[in-house]
Design an enzyme around this catalytic site. Structure first.
Site, PDB file in Angstrom:
ATOM      1  N   GLY A  11      -4.704   9.788  -2.611  1.00 13.99           N
ATOM      2  CA  GLY A  11      -5.064   9.713  -1.205  1.00 13.99           C
ATOM      3  C   GLY A  11      -4.101   8.815  -0.445  1.00 13.99           C
ATOM      4  O   GLY A  11      -3.630   9.156   0.633  1.00 13.99           O
ATOM      5  N   HIS A  13      -6.487  -3.991  -0.059  1.00 13.74           N
ATOM      6  CA  HIS A  13      -5.821  -4.230  -1.340  1.00 13.74           C
ATOM      7  C   HIS A  13      -4.825  -5.388  -1.270  1.00 13.74           C
ATOM      8  O   HIS A  13      -4.426  -5.920  -2.315  1.00 13.74           O
ATOM      9  CB  HIS A  13      -5.086  -2.970  -1.801  1.00 13.74           C
ATOM     10  CG  HIS A  13      -5.870  -2.099  -2.732  1.00 13.74           C
ATOM     11  ND1 HIS A  13      -6.526  -2.586  -3.841  1.00 13.74           N
ATOM     12  CD2 HIS A  13      -6.090  -0.760  -2.731  1.00 13.74           C
ATOM     13  CE1 HIS A  13      -7.112  -1.594  -4.481  1.00 13.74           C
ATOM     14  NE2 HIS A  13      -6.877  -0.478  -3.833  1.00 13.74           N
ATOM     15  N   GLU A  33       2.459   3.754  -8.814  1.00 17.32           N
ATOM     16  CA  GLU A  33       1.267   3.472  -9.609  1.00 17.32           C
ATOM     17  C   GLU A  33       0.821   4.736 -10.342  1.00 17.32           C
ATOM     18  O   GLU A  33       0.708   5.785  -9.720  1.00 17.32           O
ATOM     19  CB  GLU A  33       0.128   2.952  -8.740  1.00 17.32           C
ATOM     20  CG  GLU A  33      -1.079   2.535  -9.562  1.00 17.32           C
ATOM     21  CD  GLU A  33      -2.234   1.962  -8.735  1.00 17.32           C
ATOM     22  OE1 GLU A  33      -3.274   1.668  -9.339  1.00 17.32           O
ATOM     23  OE2 GLU A  33      -2.096   1.814  -7.506  1.00 17.32           O
ATOM     24  N   GLU A  91      -1.298   1.435  -1.869  1.00 16.82           N
ATOM     25  CA  GLU A  91      -1.325   0.139  -1.193  1.00 16.82           C
ATOM     26  C   GLU A  91      -0.055  -0.676  -1.346  1.00 16.82           C
ATOM     27  O   GLU A  91      -0.090  -1.915  -1.241  1.00 16.82           O
ATOM     28  CB  GLU A  91      -2.502  -0.689  -1.709  1.00 16.82           C
ATOM     29  CG  GLU A  91      -2.400  -1.166  -3.163  1.00 16.82           C
ATOM     30  CD  GLU A  91      -3.037  -0.248  -4.187  1.00 16.82           C
ATOM     31  OE1 GLU A  91      -3.333  -0.699  -5.306  1.00 16.82           O
ATOM     32  OE2 GLU A  91      -3.242   0.942  -3.858  1.00 16.82           O
ATOM     33  N   HIS A 137      -9.277   0.628   3.183  1.00 16.62           N
ATOM     34  CA  HIS A 137      -9.213   0.402   1.738  1.00 16.62           C
ATOM     35  C   HIS A 137      -7.830  -0.081   1.317  1.00 16.62           C
ATOM     36  O   HIS A 137      -7.700  -1.088   0.598  1.00 16.62           O
ATOM     37  CB  HIS A 137      -9.572   1.701   1.009  1.00 16.62           C
ATOM     38  CG  HIS A 137      -9.508   1.600  -0.481  1.00 16.62           C
ATOM     39  ND1 HIS A 137     -10.620   1.329  -1.245  1.00 16.62           N
ATOM     40  CD2 HIS A 137      -8.477   1.734  -1.357  1.00 16.62           C
ATOM     41  CE1 HIS A 137     -10.276   1.293  -2.526  1.00 16.62           C
ATOM     42  NE2 HIS A 137      -8.975   1.538  -2.610  1.00 16.62           N
ATOM     43  N   GLU A 138      -6.802   0.620   1.754  1.00 19.48           N
ATOM     44  CA  GLU A 138      -5.452   0.239   1.336  1.00 19.48           C
ATOM     45  C   GLU A 138      -5.045  -1.105   1.929  1.00 19.48           C
ATOM     46  O   GLU A 138      -4.367  -1.901   1.262  1.00 19.48           O
ATOM     47  CB  GLU A 138      -4.450   1.333   1.715  1.00 19.48           C
ATOM     48  CG  GLU A 138      -4.777   2.714   1.182  1.00 19.48           C
ATOM     49  CD  GLU A 138      -5.011   2.763  -0.322  1.00 19.48           C
ATOM     50  OE1 GLU A 138      -4.404   1.957  -1.056  1.00 19.48           O
ATOM     51  OE2 GLU A 138      -5.806   3.609  -0.778  1.00 19.48           O
TER      52      GLU A 138
END
Length: 882
Positions: A267, A307, A127, A270, A303-304
């Site tokens: 960081g 996703h 990404e 995903e 967070h990941e």
């Protein structure tokens, strides 16, 4: 979409590609010097594609070896391979298979995009546009395909072979070679592709979904680091359970793997079923990680994982929609942490982050809407506006619709768009359809840059028991947007009476009020409340219900009243901040504060610290006075960072002179005697003790320096040891230099602890800081290509040390631009991120402003700057915002 003249890409030019890749079958042969990648792409034309339309695939630094269609090799005249593309002049107007083989050199890939090698491990980052550095492809998020990957490697070099999806086959090939085949049945864009090959340690666990499906969990890391992954595994399992409870989302594959690597531009990533993480967001043990590190691991793991549904199963149609996946997922991880820990503390933390990172971005030359309409380099739009402001927009939507209405909209979003590459418009449409509302005006939040300012005026008529409240919203011009539209914003509020209780009213007119929420959707609104028994003190934007800058006419006495009595934890905290901020801004401007004002502030802080009812973590936040960057942003023009630094230190000293003894008692009363645990309760007590210690040292309280040195020596965990060291460095006590040397030597073998030492080195406010940084960079074994090390040292200096970065002689500015010029050739993403430290340069006083401009102009004159750095640089210099 990319124009020939300036490489700018415009949203208005979006068109689907004429061809669509529906399936990918890859064979990757991994070797020490170079890798060979054979890719079979099943391709079909979209409806309406004219015969003779060329197929153009993206590429970057690939060496094409062979190319064939349906097994027939192409003659050289049938295709053109360049540095950025593979063009097949004529292809069948039917489904066909394109077969390419390329060679790549991961060992030389210092950009850390595509396939590269980190500490002996091959890994990927795709990404936003990294897959084109692995093979030729339609490298855009709206092309969704199934992937099957066969990886081949020397077992001695890479006994572990991982990719997206489910493992389907593995075995030996002889001559020390082995292979593994992975299949991902869910179509995905190429930016979610991942593979890892190396010799790694592993911890394993299992999670059973709500429907009873077992999922095998694995976290891979450097051998010997497995025990530092246990918290990450625990966080993963809690995230999976939370998403089932809160949003009804189950995991959809048989395995979920995480790999920790030491060289990573982001960081974490995903990638479907194979998350690749910067190791600093996986590793955590009490001796080397702080409470903040534990919370960051927990947050980013969540967070990941989240996703999977908001980013993977439903992805972006194009990169202009980036905040669709990121803002929504940040909101989800914020809610997770709020439920796992303290909701008021989390809300304050998030707003502090927003104000520190996104407000300056929104008010300077790098301002852009959360959904921009053009860009030159998409890597430069992974910003606080996309992430943090994007999350605030989702939060406002949830506030306006209520919990049930928001959940109805999310359920419809998952139902309607599962498997889609979609847009902001489609996202908002599901909430309109689910709730019968019109969100046309609300959409402006996504399309308009700038932080709204809301001013307040009020009056009270004793005779008629009528209270009038006027709210006025404005947004200053930002680059390319001289005119702004009014926004829809939820204003959560209360009218607080003389006894500290919330007051009622018999009627309200002049605007829309639903229970405890005003809906402000016009440039100005005057609300008239009748039947209000006494003059109230308004508590507005409770819980920070909209991302605005609020200006109120409240006198200091009313602000202190709210600091003691407001039932909304956020506004109680905010009131203390406002009092301290007002005093410091006045002092920077030359107006000395009255002793009585300091007395009142100090008493309010002491009352908060000694409260029997408030959470220790909340108390810790309440004791943190506005930062130097906060003050500079509030002053906004002709900023003198050295003057701000001096004033803030003076106020801390004045407060400590009055209530230092009270705070010291709180410090001792909150000692944690039990074994370390990363719980909210323990972390809150440590946070309270450590902010008090920092205040005592900065305020030069008797014995404070010795207390800090003793805590450093006796600490049983990194949280307390590092906090003590940071307090001594901030106050530059007589022990600071000696203990900095001790800290580095004591943890010499741990790169992540070295990052902490680097950050402290860069944050010191004394005039020798730049020389110390240069000395570190000159060390023969300093890892000049590792993003973590560079961000910790140079990034902290540029973004966290305003006094030395903005030295009057310009040497701080020149140091950063010189370093950017050096690193840009190796890692353009890191270079561009470091340049954003200049985002506030236009707010400095004339001498510093001139020095900053000279440094930036000098950098612009250098040849060969990357597109990443050039775009940031040009936006910095060509904008007149601020």
């Amino acid at each position: 979409m990319r124009t020939e003249s300036d490489n700018t890409i415009y949203l208005k030019d979006y068109q689907p590609s004429p061809y669509r890749i529906v399936a990918v079958d890859m064979e990757v042969k991994i070797a020490a010097e170079r890798c060979r990648v054979r890719t079979l792409l099943t391709i079909e034309p979209r409806d309406g594609t004219p015969a003779g339309t060329a197929l153009v695939l993206d590429g970057d630094e690939l060496k094409l070896e062979t190319v064939a269609i349906d097994g027939a090799p192409l003659v050289q005249s049938a295709y053109v391979a360049t540095a950025s593309a593979l063009t097949i002049v004529e292809v069948p107007l039917r489904r066909f298979v394109l077969d390419t083989e390329v060679t790549i050199e991961p060992e030389l890939n210092t950009k850390l995009m595509g396939l590269y090698r980190s500490n002996g491990t091959w890994c990927t980052q795709c990404e936003p546009e990294g897959f084109r550095r692995i093979t030729y492809f339609l490298d855009r998020p709206d092309n969704l395909a199934t992937f099957r990957v066969k990886m081949i490697a020397d077992r001695a070099l890479a006994p572990i072979l991982l990719a997206n999806g489910n493992p389907v086959e593995a075995g030996d090939l002889g001559n020390g070679q082995h292979y593994a085949v992975w299949d991902d049945p869910h179509p995905k864009p190429a930016y979610l592709f991942a593979m890892v090959a190396g010799d790694l340690g592993l911890i394993e666990d299992q999670f059973t979904t709500a429907s009873g499906k077992p999922v095998k969990l694995g976290i891979y890391a450097t051998h010997g680091k497995q025990d530092e992954c246990l918290w990450a595994m625990d966080s993963l399992k809690r995230s999976m359970a939370w998403d089932e409870r809160r949003f009804g989302r189950e995991y959809d594959l048989d395995v979920f793997n995480i790999v920790a690597v030491s060289d990573f531009n982001f960081g974490a990533m995903e990638n479907k079923g194979l998350n690749i993480f910067n190791d600093k967001l996986v590793f955590a043990r009490p001796e080397t990680a702080t409470d903040g590190d534990f919370e960051s691991v927990e947050r980013v793991i969540a967070h990941e994982y989240f996703h999977i549904w908001t980013g993977n199963r439903i992805t972006c149609r194009d990169w202009f929609q980036l905040c669709l996946k990121e803002g929504l997922t940040v909101f989800r991880d914020q809610e997770f942490t709020s439920d796992e820990r303290s909701r008021p503390v989390k809300r304050i933390d998030d707003v502090r982050t927003l104000r520190a990172a996104q407000f300056p971005e929104d008010g300077g030359p790098l301002a852009h809407p959360p959904r921009p309409d053009h860009y030159s380099e998409i890597n430069n739009f992974y910003t606080a506006t996309v992430y943090e402001k994007g999350a605030e927009i989702v939060r406002m939507l949830a506030t306006l619709l209520g919990e049930a209405g928001f959940r109805k909209g999310m359920d419809l979003y998952f139902e309607r768009h599962d498997g889609d590459a979609t847009t902001i418009e489609a996202f908002l449409k599901v909430f309109e359809d689910a709730n019968g509302v019109d969100l046309t005006q609300f959409k402006t939040w996504y399309l308009q840059a700038g932080t709204p300012a809301v001013s307040v005026s009020d009056s009270y008529d004793e005779a008629s028991k009528t209270y009038r409240l006027t709210l006025t919203q404005t947004v200053d011009p930002t680059p390319g947007e001289p005119t702004k539209l009014p926004l829809v914003m939820p204003v959560k509020f209360a009218l607080v009476g003389p006894n500290g209780s919330e007051m009622g009213w018999s009627g309200v007119s002049g605007g829309t009020v639903r229970d405890d929420m005003i809906i402000l959707d016009a440039p100005s609104a005057t609300l008239t409340f009748t039947g209000v028994a006494n003059r109230p003190v308004p508590s507005l934007f409770r819980g920070f219900s909209a991302p605005v800058k609020l200006t109120t006419p409240l006198p200091e006495a009313d602000q202190l009243f709210l600091a003691r009595h407001d039932s909304d934890p956020f506004n109680r905290w905010q009131s203390l901040q406002d009092v301290a901020m007002g005093m410091m801004i006045a002092a920077v401007g030359g107006k000395a504060w009255a002793a009585s004002a300091v007395d009142a502030l100090a008493a309010a802080l002491a009352d908060t610290a000694t409260s029997e009812t408030l959470d220790p973590a909340y108390k810790a936040l309440a004791l943190v006075l506005p930062t130097e960057s906060n003050i500079a942003r509030a002053i906004d023009k002709d900023v003198d960072p050295a003057r701000i630094h001096a004033v803030r230190r003076e106020l801390i000293s004045a407060v400590i002179a009055r209530v230092g003894a009270d705070l010291l008692q709180v410090f001792h009363a909150n000692a944690v005697s039990s074994a370390f645990a990363p719980t909210a309760d323990q972390a809150g007590k440590r946070a309270l003790r450590n902010i008090i210690l920092a205040l005592l040292v900065l305020g030069k309280a008797p014995g404070a320096a010795g207390l800090a040195a003793a805590q450093y020596a006796e600490a049983s965990n990194m949280t307390d040891r590092f906090a003590a060291l940071a307090a001594m460095v901030s106050g530059w006590t007589s022990d600071a230099e000696r203990l900095m040397a001790d800290f580095r030597q004591r943890f010499a073998g741990d790169p992540l602890v070295f990052d902490k030492w680097l950050a402290l080195t860069a944050s010191a406010a004394d005039d020798s800081t730049v020389d110390r940084i240069r000395a570190v960079l000159a060390e023969p074994d300093f890892p000049l290509n590792n993003p973590n090390r560079l961000r910790s040292l140079v990034g902290t200096f540029a973004m966290g040390n305003p006094v030395q970065f903005a030295r009057p002689d310009g040497s701080g500015f020149r140091f950063v631009t010189d370093f950017v010029a050096d690193i840009d050739a190796r890692n353009p993403q890191v270079a561009a991120r470091l340049l954003t430290g200049f985002r506030v340069w236009q707010s400095f006083e004339p001498n510093r402003r001139s020095a900053a401009r000279q440094a930036l102009e000098s950098l612009r004159q250098r040849d060969g700057l990357s597109r990443n750095a050039s775009e940031i640089l040009n936006r910095m210099l060509e904008s007149t915002a601020g």
